[in-house]
Design an enzyme around this catalytic site. Sequence first.
Site, PDB file in Angstrom:
ATOM      1  N   ASP A 306       0.787  -1.164  -0.044  1.00  0.00           N
ATOM      2  CA  ASP A 306      -0.019   0.080  -0.013  1.00  0.00           C
ATOM      3  C   ASP A 306       0.985   1.174  -0.038  1.00  0.00           C
ATOM      4  OD1 ASP A 306      -2.508  -0.957  -0.029  1.00  0.00           O
ATOM      5  OD2 ASP A 306      -2.497  -1.672   2.045  1.00  0.00           O
ATOM      6  N   ALA A 378     -18.264  13.479   1.063  1.00  0.00           N
ATOM      7  CA  ALA A 378     -17.795  12.764  -0.266  1.00  0.00           C
ATOM      8  C   ALA A 378     -18.474  13.350  -1.233  1.00  0.00           C
ATOM      9  CB  ALA A 378     -18.126  11.200   0.297  1.00  0.00           C
ATOM     10  N   GLN A 379     -19.834  13.899  -1.289  1.00  0.00           N
ATOM     11  CA  GLN A 379     -20.372  14.554  -2.182  1.00  0.00           C
ATOM     12  C   GLN A 379     -19.652  15.764  -2.786  1.00  0.00           C
ATOM     13  OE1 GLN A 379     -22.163  13.561   0.669  1.00  0.00           O
ATOM     14  NE2 GLN A 379     -22.524  11.951  -0.517  1.00  0.00           N
ATOM     15  N   SER A 380     -19.585  16.558  -1.939  1.00  0.00           N
ATOM     16  CA  SER A 380     -18.748  17.969  -2.438  1.00  0.00           C
ATOM     17  C   SER A 380     -17.305  17.842  -2.696  1.00  0.00           C
ATOM     18  CB  SER A 380     -19.059  19.212  -1.581  1.00  0.00           C
ATOM     19  OG  SER A 380     -18.158  18.934  -0.121  1.00  0.00           O
ATOM     20  N   ARG A 381     -16.677  17.151  -2.111  1.00  0.00           N
ATOM     21  CA  ARG A 381     -15.320  16.508  -2.084  1.00  0.00           C
ATOM     22  C   ARG A 381     -14.747  17.995  -1.910  1.00  0.00           C
ATOM     23  NH1 ARG A 381     -14.248  14.008  -7.278  1.00  0.00           N
ATOM     24  NH2 ARG A 381     -12.185  13.449  -6.553  1.00  0.00           N
ATOM     25  N   SER A 383     -13.924  21.510   1.160  1.00  0.00           N
ATOM     26  CA  SER A 383     -14.002  21.924   2.480  1.00  0.00           C
ATOM     27  C   SER A 383     -13.705  23.468   2.576  1.00  0.00           C
ATOM     28  CB  SER A 383     -13.414  21.202   3.481  1.00  0.00           C
ATOM     29  OG  SER A 383     -11.728  21.583   3.442  1.00  0.00           O
ATOM     30  N   ASP A 526      -5.714  -4.536   5.936  1.00  0.00           N
ATOM     31  CA  ASP A 526      -6.423  -4.459   7.203  1.00  0.00           C
ATOM     32  C   ASP A 526      -7.800  -4.307   7.160  1.00  0.00           C
ATOM     33  OD1 ASP A 526      -6.370  -2.023   6.264  1.00  0.00           O
ATOM     34  OD2 ASP A 526      -5.455  -1.103   7.790  1.00  0.00           O
ATOM     35  N   ASP A 530     -10.194  -5.793   2.292  1.00  0.00           N
ATOM     36  CA  ASP A 530      -9.107  -6.452   1.733  1.00  0.00           C
ATOM     37  C   ASP A 530      -9.153  -8.061   1.764  1.00  0.00           C
ATOM     38  OD1 ASP A 530      -7.216  -4.199   0.950  1.00  0.00           O
ATOM     39  OD2 ASP A 530      -6.824  -3.651   3.168  1.00  0.00           O
TER      40      ASP A 530
END
Lengths: 690, 567
Positions: A306, A378-381, A383, A526, A530
């Site tokens: 990762d 998550a919608q507007s992405r 801040s 984790d 996965d």
Amino acid sequence: MSTHKSASLLDARILLPAIGDAFRKLDPRSLARNPVMFVVAVVTALTTVLFLKDLATGAGGLGFSFQIILWLWFTVLFANFAEAVAEGRGKAQADSLRKARTETQAKLLEGESRTAWKMVPGTALKVGQVVLVEAGDIIPSDGEVIEGVASVNEAAITGESAPVIRESGGDRSAVTGGTQVLSDWIRVRITAAAGSTFLDRMISLVEGAERQKTPNEIALNILLAGMTLIFVLAVATIPSFATYAGGYIPVIVLVALFVTLIPTTIGALLSAIGIAGMDRLVRFNVLAMSGRAVEAAGDVDTLLLDKTGTITLGNRQATEFRPVKGVTEQELADAAQLASLADETPEGRSIVVLAKERYGIRARDMGSLHAHFVPFTAQSRMSGVDFDGSSIRKGAVDSVLAHVKSIAASASGTPADSEAVRNIQAISDEIAKLGGTPLAVVRDARLLGVIYLKDIVKGGIKERFTELRRMGIRTVMITGDNPMTAAAIAAEAGVDDFLAQATPENKLSLIREEQAKGKLVAMCGDGTNDAPALAQADVGVAMNTGTVAAREAGNMVDLDSDPTKLIEIVEIGKQLLMTRGALTTFSIANDIAKYFAIIPAMFLAFYPQLGALNIMGLTTPQSAILSAIIFNALIIVALIPLSLRGVKYRAVGAAALLRRNMLVYGLGGIVVPFIGIKAIDMAITAIGLV
Amino acid sequence: MTINGWLQILVFCGVVVLLVKPLGGYMYRVFSGERTFLTPVLVPVERLLYGLAGTSEREDQHWTGYAAAMLAFNVAGFLLLYLLQRVQGDLPFNPAAMGAVPPELSFNTAVSFVTNTNWQNYGGESTMSYLVQMAGLTVQNFVSAATGIAIGMALIRGFARASGKSIGNFWVDLTRATFYVLLPLCIALTLAYVWLGVPQTIGAYVTAATVEGAQQTIAVGPVASQLAIKMLGTNGGGFFNANSAHPFENPDAISNFIQMVSIFALGAALTNVFGRMVGNQRQGWAILATMGILFVAGVAVTYWAEAAGNPLVHALGIDGGNMEGKEVRFGIVLSSLFAVVTTAASCGAVNAMHGSFTALGGLIPLINMELGEVIVGGVGAGFYGILMFVIIAIFVAGLMVGRTPEYLGKKIEAKEVKMAVLAILCLPLAMLGFTAIAVLIPSAVASVGTPGPHGFSEILYAYTSGAANNGSAFGGLTGNTPWYNITIGLAMLMGRFLVIIPALAIAGSLVAKKTVPASAGTFPTDSTLFVGLLAGVILIVGGLTFFPALAVGPIVEHLAMIVGQTF
């Protein structure tokens, strides 16, 4: 794995009980697990019976026979001792784990109730039941947090005393029986029945109680058994040859030749090597669920790593403000800082830090500005903040551009500044090419510029990957970033390949693809998503902080939850295999000297000319045979430390590694016994044993 | 030893190496089903044969099917040859009016030729009719060699193919090995031998009047054609009892040279076919290099020992090397070289009597065979034999690079190790086991020509030669007794089929495996280090087993000779 640590493990607390175990392991049922040593034990027992018969009838020359028989028994005992020492190291660890498995009481929640509980013994819990664990309680069994957050002390398992957070949902929901809740409370759904908890499995693993022979070990045992058979033929035909020549060879001499020829060295140390390999992992805070997994680790061809946390530091950091034309850096920095003041993410904080360090912009109080923080969704992405009728937003470039467009549309007429848009796109493309993440900043409808967030590649990781490449291992970076960013970071970190915009599905298909090419794949993970990939990978290392699903799917668990360890796990696997190979080669190469010690001694009585083969110049036939059998026994003891410590692995590529090991263990295996047997011969002659 | 002698050895090695690539390339095309210059002529023949056999070249077999076909073919070949010998008196092409061959001898001879051994407990010119020689022995010379090549190809496919089930079609491999490889080369060689003066006739034996006026019967026959395949197919069964020491079977130095080269030609080329099939010719060269090192070491010892001669003879005032049992037209170097070549390659033809070599000179042929005929070896047989050792070597030392053992991308696991050990185990079992029994049986011991360690060597040599499918004899031992006919026959069967079946099982197991691509972490199997390792494993695992037996045979004989003692 410092030398100090392993030296201390060869201390009296392990060695003394091991001596007792060496005798207990004379039990035929235990001996039968090891074909070579079983054969040695059988012929030794038969020779002992013959000796006792001779003793009763009062035959001559018994002193010599007695010494041979004594050393034959030592050979068997030394082999048992090696195994006992290896097991002893695990037992010490198991004992400390057992202390954590003391009887616990559990607060079993009844029915749908969230508060009403009754006290039951921890062992009475069934899978699926829900318990309440409050501050100070020991978690009664393995489970998954379904409600609440708590800090948990997992020192009993990991040896790490700093508490860790366990919370419902997300990737840190698994709790382990035997650990203690320090603060707050959690409701836990039990996932393991009594006796099959993680702790139970761990105890039996480190103790070696459930130790199954690994595929390679089985194959090696077949080879050793086959070689033993070949030497049965070589030795069993000798009496008839002697009869033809008009001579006679005592049984004890034939037995001595046979036992020295068969691969007793590797036969004696094989299981110790296996146990020590598992133990090295445990010491490294990694639990392999099977020896097979450790072996597979040595064979890994492709490592999936990762990006975040393994290759790069956990968080991206702001390193530059890049304004559009007509905006000053200062203005952009000021807006970016305002938008990030209340942003608690590491990225947000790094923006504030950069603004302060580079542009001297001090922190401002949100309250006095009448500012109102708009968190990331998550919608507007995006801040940012709203204050005094204006708004500042920062976020992914495309979402910010969409935001600008929508404002422009609603403010009817004022078109978006197309030059600024092009400008922003050019800058962000450039940043992405460099492996950075661009964050666009906009005040109302006015695009100000871009913040350059950079992934910081861990120091020294590039060298590690170069090392891996020399070992013939391909590294693939897994990241959610877009391909351009991923390519830049991959180049900077020196990985061989990358998987961008990774999803659980394409991760899984990448593993399948590699496996279809015949490669063995290792990965760590984790999260619950996965789990399929962990299960598919040949070596799947689950983080201890991970979900129950992930822990179940992997075949190793890293108690420290450090994904970088995958590299060391591969090395430990290789070390195990190398140690096995080195001692096998050494054992077989030893045969040359043993032939030269025993063959002339054996036939000397009727073919005195064969004395010319006594190139070591051993004193008498008896001393020659005795020296060979003593050497054969002592070499086992001498190699116990090496088999427990393992042959040192160097990342120099197979050809160089082979050259070195062939020289040390192949050539060494030919030369050492010549010197050793000669030295023993001189010693036993000096003290008059024969 | 002379510079001239070493030059001859060098030229021989050079010619063999030069032939590797052209022959290897040709055989590669043949067994890959690619077009060759013979394709237009032979394809119709192939089609006809496959049609008759109810198979087709597209029909591939699982290893068990392949093994069953091979066994069925060999059993049929054995029965046919046995019967031919038993009834030869009633069959044509028998100008010398030979009677039926006794049952034990027929058994021994049939097994001997079917297993590519050509151990001869009979004298050809005094036992076998032309029909048996041509339709029986020579046919088996071809097909037993072709069988070896077929098995070799099957094992190569095990490595070359990935995730498959089938290892080829035995009938196709057998047919192609015979028609594309052995037959054309043999036609050319036969013509060459005839040109050099080797007889080729089905006419009766010639009666001549000697200078003293006595009558002498001179045996002739279809010698050249049998000679060609006897060498090329590493069979070794001579038309005459004296084998290639007979002037009609080996007239001069040129025919001798051609014979030696043709013994090694196909076996050496197979390493190249292997390299081509697995996609890396260096892999083939590495194996050939291992064979080469062991071969040259053997030649050096034998040549040195023979050139040095016997100190006891020197003490009588006769200088020079050991010429006992050697033809003057070949001398010490060509006899020594021939002896090492013929035993390294499982051929068994001889141009000198190995039993008359010095103890050390005769030790090398013995060791060559005890190693399992892996130094070039019998056609095909040498190659699959050395691959058994490769598997063991890889398994022992492969772990030292920190990976589970793999060869050419195929994981070497329990099944392969088990089969390889089985194949290697059967040789000491047959060689040492039968020797140990024989030396205890008074009637068997009575067959030896010389008592003492030399007699022991004679018996050991006989079983070793049989089990290794070599066929050469040490001389001295009277082998045509029921005991030796039967036990050597059994040793030959063990040495042949107890190696072939495991080899096919390995092929079947490997072919199903995936091929792991090579990386920097892979054990390098085309390096000098690997060559050294493989040679070491062959000597230690294959050779040391025989140390006690050799100690009470040739070694003690040699040491005794030094101190002036003879047996």
